[in-house]
Design a protein around this motif. Structure first.
Motif, PDB file in Angstrom:
ATOM      1  N   PRO A  98      -5.315  -3.800  -7.683  1.00 45.01           N
ATOM      2  CA  PRO A  98      -5.777  -2.980  -6.681  1.00 45.01           C
ATOM      3  C   PRO A  98      -7.103  -3.269  -6.499  1.00 45.01           C
ATOM      4  O   PRO A  98      -7.923  -3.351  -7.721  1.00 45.01           O
ATOM      5  CB  PRO A  98      -5.636  -1.798  -5.680  1.00 45.01           C
ATOM      6  N   MET A 104      -5.288   3.017   3.813  1.00 42.08           N
ATOM      7  CA  MET A 104      -6.637   2.285   3.226  1.00 42.08           C
ATOM      8  C   MET A 104      -6.739   1.664   3.602  1.00 42.08           C
ATOM      9  O   MET A 104      -6.673  -0.229   2.594  1.00 42.08           O
ATOM     10  CB  MET A 104      -5.668   1.872   1.507  1.00 42.08           C
ATOM     11  N   PHE A 108      -5.467  -6.330  -2.741  1.00 45.67           N
ATOM     12  CA  PHE A 108      -4.935  -7.164  -4.105  1.00 45.67           C
ATOM     13  C   PHE A 108      -5.118  -8.279  -4.879  1.00 45.67           C
ATOM     14  O   PHE A 108      -5.095  -8.987  -3.705  1.00 45.67           O
ATOM     15  CB  PHE A 108      -3.565  -6.823  -3.705  1.00 45.67           C
ATOM     16  N   CYS A 168      -5.131  -9.245   1.035  1.00 45.39           N
ATOM     17  CA  CYS A 168      -5.781  -8.138   2.332  1.00 45.39           C
ATOM     18  C   CYS A 168      -6.419  -8.661   3.899  1.00 45.39           C
ATOM     19  O   CYS A 168      -5.499 -10.134   4.047  1.00 45.39           O
ATOM     20  CB  CYS A 168      -7.444  -8.192   1.171  1.00 45.39           C
ATOM     21  N   VAL A 202      -8.938  -1.307   0.677  1.00 42.89           N
ATOM     22  CA  VAL A 202      -7.753  -1.702  -0.574  1.00 42.89           C
ATOM     23  C   VAL A 202      -7.892  -3.216  -0.054  1.00 42.89           C
ATOM     24  O   VAL A 202      -6.589  -3.360   1.013  1.00 42.89           O
ATOM     25  CB  VAL A 202      -7.066  -0.797  -0.629  1.00 42.89           C
ATOM     26  N   ALA A 254      -3.304   2.652  -6.363  1.00 49.32           N
ATOM     27  CA  ALA A 254      -2.435   2.027  -5.787  1.00 49.32           C
ATOM     28  C   ALA A 254      -1.253   1.088  -6.499  1.00 49.32           C
ATOM     29  O   ALA A 254      -1.927   0.952  -7.580  1.00 49.32           O
ATOM     30  CB  ALA A 254      -3.558   1.495  -4.206  1.00 49.32           C
ATOM     31  N   LYS A 290       0.586  -1.728   0.020  1.00 51.46           N
ATOM     32  CA  LYS A 290       0.026  -0.035  -0.087  1.00 51.46           C
ATOM     33  C   LYS A 290       0.652   1.141   0.030  1.00 51.46           C
ATOM     34  O   LYS A 290       0.031   2.458   0.355  1.00 51.46           O
ATOM     35  CB  LYS A 290      -0.975   0.212   1.522  1.00 51.46           C
ATOM     36  N   GLY A 291       2.067   1.011  -0.058  1.00 52.64           N
ATOM     37  CA  GLY A 291       3.024   2.312  -0.556  1.00 52.64           C
ATOM     38  C   GLY A 291       3.543   2.505   0.434  1.00 52.64           C
ATOM     39  O   GLY A 291       4.788   4.046   0.532  1.00 52.64           O
ATOM     40  N   ASN A 309       0.380  -1.521  -8.526  1.00 48.82           N
ATOM     41  CA  ASN A 309      -0.273  -2.365  -9.596  1.00 48.82           C
ATOM     42  C   ASN A 309       1.413  -2.951 -10.574  1.00 48.82           C
ATOM     43  O   ASN A 309       2.163  -2.711 -10.777  1.00 48.82           O
ATOM     44  CB  ASN A 309      -1.103  -1.593 -10.425  1.00 48.82           C
TER      45      ASN A 309
END
Length: 392
Positions: A375, A336, A341, A326, A339, A248, A161-162, A250
């Motif tokens: 995502p 997030m 994946f 998830c 969210v 997000a 998620k970054g 990908n």
């Protein structure tokens, strides 16, 4: 993407003391019986105990091993004095192999290269490799092998998620392996495909090597060989793309290769040579007498799920395998929370497999599986209790 002159042995962690195929290989690569091995328990929280276990395993295989007392958690040791001790540095320089224990990789980097400056002790270690010797490490000791490393990125989903901060989730490694090959450890056991993919993308690197627990990868030149009880995954983003309009992580078109014990791979040519026991080539998608049950992987980052999904892609009737990454119950600090994946493994050009026992065997090699990660929006909460009608 080669070790510098000598041999690098990357161990994925949780190496059992009786895993003599790995311990013996370290000794053999260092010259055989009588080889001098300098053991650095630098990363360990209990360096005396951990160092003694490593020394015992190496000596059982014929080495002359000694603990180098350079570790933040060693009692009654002046760390700075030990780092600068000319006699100790000379003993390391005269070794034929260096072994780094598991623990916390930041201890290794912060001790041997404080503030980004190489110590004389680190120079001596590099000299062992440059002279044709061996650098081996398990878990944290494996993480430091590449030029960049995961420092403290235990949450795979947070990285997806970054969450990717220099000096926290990632840092500079010791660079015993040249060029841009990112090493990860405990790979299949802890589902770390979830952090390796976004890390490679953020670094702008194309290749990663994830080594599972109780397995090791022996690297000499561009040649890799897997030994031990499990395997390793090569990740290649050379032909991958991503959609910058999505909010997000990908990726589309990542390539995965799973290598088991005895398999070899050439990083320069991309060619995989399966172990002799796995010379039976498997045609993906060919009719099977008893095709495996198709499975949607509800936790693609779960223990062993990636390997099972690759096996299903090779053996199953469908050309695609899907899974989800998830949290069913998001954490309070999740930026997030809704969210997740979806992972999509698919057949494509270049996919090939080999098995030791024909189709359906768990002892397989899979080269060139295609992977897309996208995502997805989750329901929050993902599920609620199913309430029945009251009893009459």
């Amino acid at each position: 993407m080669a070790p510098r002159s000598g041999t690098v042995i990357v161990i994925g962690g949780a190496l059992q003391p009786d895993s003599d195929v790995v311990w013996q290989r370290i000794v053999d690569e260092a010259g055989g019986a009588g080889a001098r091995v300098a053991v650095f328990p630098t990363a360990a929280y209990e360096p005396e105990r951990v160092g003694a276990q490593i020394v015992a395993a190496l000596e059982r295989c014929g080495a002359q091993a000694e603990i180098i007392p350079v570790a933040p958690h060693l009692a009654d040791v002046d760390l700075q004095a030990a780092l600068a001790d000319p006699a100790l540095i000379a003993r390391v320089a005269a070794s034929q192999a260096v072994f780094f224990s598991g623990g916390a990789q930041e201890y290794i980097v912060d001790t041997l290269r404080p503030g980004g400056r190489s110590t004389a002790m680190l120079d001596a270690i590099r000299g062992v490799l440059a002279g044709g010797g061996v650098i081996a490490g398990t878990s944290a000791g494996a993480a430091v092998m590449s030029r960049m490393m995961f420092r403290d990125a235990m949450d795979n989903l947070a990285v997806l998620k970054g969450q990717w901060r220099e000096g926290q989730e990632y840092d500079s490694g010791l660079g015993f392996i040249e060029s841009e090959l990112l090493i990860d450890q405990h790979f299949l056991k802890r589902g770390r495909i979830g952090r390796l993919l976004p890390a490679l993308q953020r670094l702008g690197w194309h290749q990663g090597l994830g080594v599972d627990e109780n397995a090791a990868v022996v690297m000499r030149g561009t040649q890799l060989e897997v030994i031990g009880g499990s395997g390793a995954v090569l990740v290649d983003l050379g032909a991958a793309t991503s959609d910058p309009t999505l909010p997000a992580f990908n990726v589309s078109g990542a390539r995965l290769t799973y290598l088991g014990s005895g398999d070899r791979h050439d990083l320069a040519t991309g060619e995989t040579t399966p172990a002799a026991r796995k010379r039976q080539r498997v045609d993906p998608g060919a009719p099977r007498p008893t095709p495996p049950v198709e499975r949607y992987f509800l936790d693609m980052l779960g223990d062993g799920c990636l390997r099972a999904a690759l096996q299903q892609l090779l053996d199953g009737p469908s050309g695609e395998v899907f899974g989800l990454a998830c949290r069913a119950r998001p954490q309070p600090d999740d930026r997030m929370p809704d969210v997740g994946f979806e992972f999509r493994l698919r057949r494509g050009p270049g996919l090939v497999g080999w098995c030791s026992g024909g189709s359906g065997s768990g002892d397989c090699t899979v080269q060139g599986a295609w992977l897309d990660v996208a995502p997805v929006r989750l329901a929050t909460p993902m599920f609620t209790p199913l309430l029945g009608a009251p009893l009459a």
